[in-house]
Design a protein around this motif. Structure first.
Motif, short mmCIF file in Angstrom:
data_model
loop_
_atom_site.label_atom_id
_atom_site.label_comp_id
_atom_site.label_asym_id
_atom_site.label_seq_id
_atom_site.Cartn_x
_atom_site.Cartn_y
_atom_site.Cartn_z
N GLY A 11 44.18 45.32 47.15
CA GLY A 11 45.01 44.84 46.18
C GLY A 11 45.11 43.49 46.10
O GLY A 11 45.09 42.87 45.01
N ALA A 12 45.49 42.99 47.13
CA ALA A 12 45.83 41.56 46.92
C ALA A 12 44.52 40.72 46.92
O ALA A 12 44.58 39.72 46.42
CB ALA A 12 46.53 41.22 48.75
N LEU A 13 43.40 41.15 47.61
CA LEU A 13 42.01 40.47 47.10
C LEU A 13 41.62 40.70 45.83
O LEU A 13 41.31 39.48 45.19
CB LEU A 13 40.86 41.38 48.25
N VAL A 14 41.95 41.75 45.31
CA VAL A 14 41.64 41.88 43.65
C VAL A 14 42.45 40.96 43.07
O VAL A 14 42.03 40.42 42.04
CB VAL A 14 41.62 43.49 43.52
N LEU A 17 41.20 37.32 43.37
CA LEU A 17 40.09 36.97 42.72
C LEU A 17 40.44 36.94 41.21
O LEU A 17 39.75 36.06 40.33
CB LEU A 17 39.00 38.47 42.99
N GLY A 18 40.99 37.83 40.61
CA GLY A 18 41.65 37.85 39.23
C GLY A 18 42.26 36.48 38.83
O GLY A 18 42.12 36.07 37.79
N TYR A 21 39.73 33.84 38.82
CA TYR A 21 38.63 33.90 37.70
C TYR A 21 39.51 33.62 36.36
O TYR A 21 39.10 32.87 35.51
CB TYR A 21 38.36 35.30 37.49
N GLY A 22 40.82 33.89 36.10
CA GLY A 22 41.65 33.56 35.30
C GLY A 22 41.98 32.05 35.11
O GLY A 22 41.82 31.42 33.77
N MET A 23 42.08 31.22 36.11
CA MET A 23 42.15 29.96 36.22
C MET A 23 40.91 29.16 35.79
O MET A 23 40.95 28.47 35.25
CB MET A 23 42.65 29.50 37.62
N TRP A 24 39.86 29.64 36.35
CA TRP A 24 38.44 29.32 36.09
C TRP A 24 38.15 29.49 34.28
O TRP A 24 37.87 28.54 33.76
CB TRP A 24 37.40 29.84 36.77
#
Length: 82
Positions: A11-14, A17-18, A21-24
């Protein structure tokens, strides 16, 4: 306990990653801004592009001449050899 640790770390990894992606997605320019940037690139100016081509030709000529000679041309510009 091991299953709980695996679930939490997954869950921490997801989440990381989320977040990345949101910042990008926030930082990356939109489609209209991207078109404007591409339009203003130096390569879109024909005069600038021709200057770049000529400069590249001169550089390639110098490299070709340097490759064909047995002299160390780098030593000639820095002063006396050490």
């Amino acid at each position: 306990m091991s299953a709980m640790r695996t679930i939490l770390s997954s869950g921490a990894l997801v989440a990381v990653l989320g977040l990345g992606y949101g910042m990008w997605a926030i930082i990356s320019p939109g489609e209209e801004r991207r078109r404007e940037l591409i339009k203003n690139l130096p390569e879109s100016n024909p005069v600038r592009m021709e200057e770049t081509r000529k400069r590249n030709i001169l550089v390639m000529q110098a490299l070709k001449e340097a490759a064909e000679t047995s002299d160390n041309i780098a030593r000639g510009f820095g002063g006396p050899p050490k």
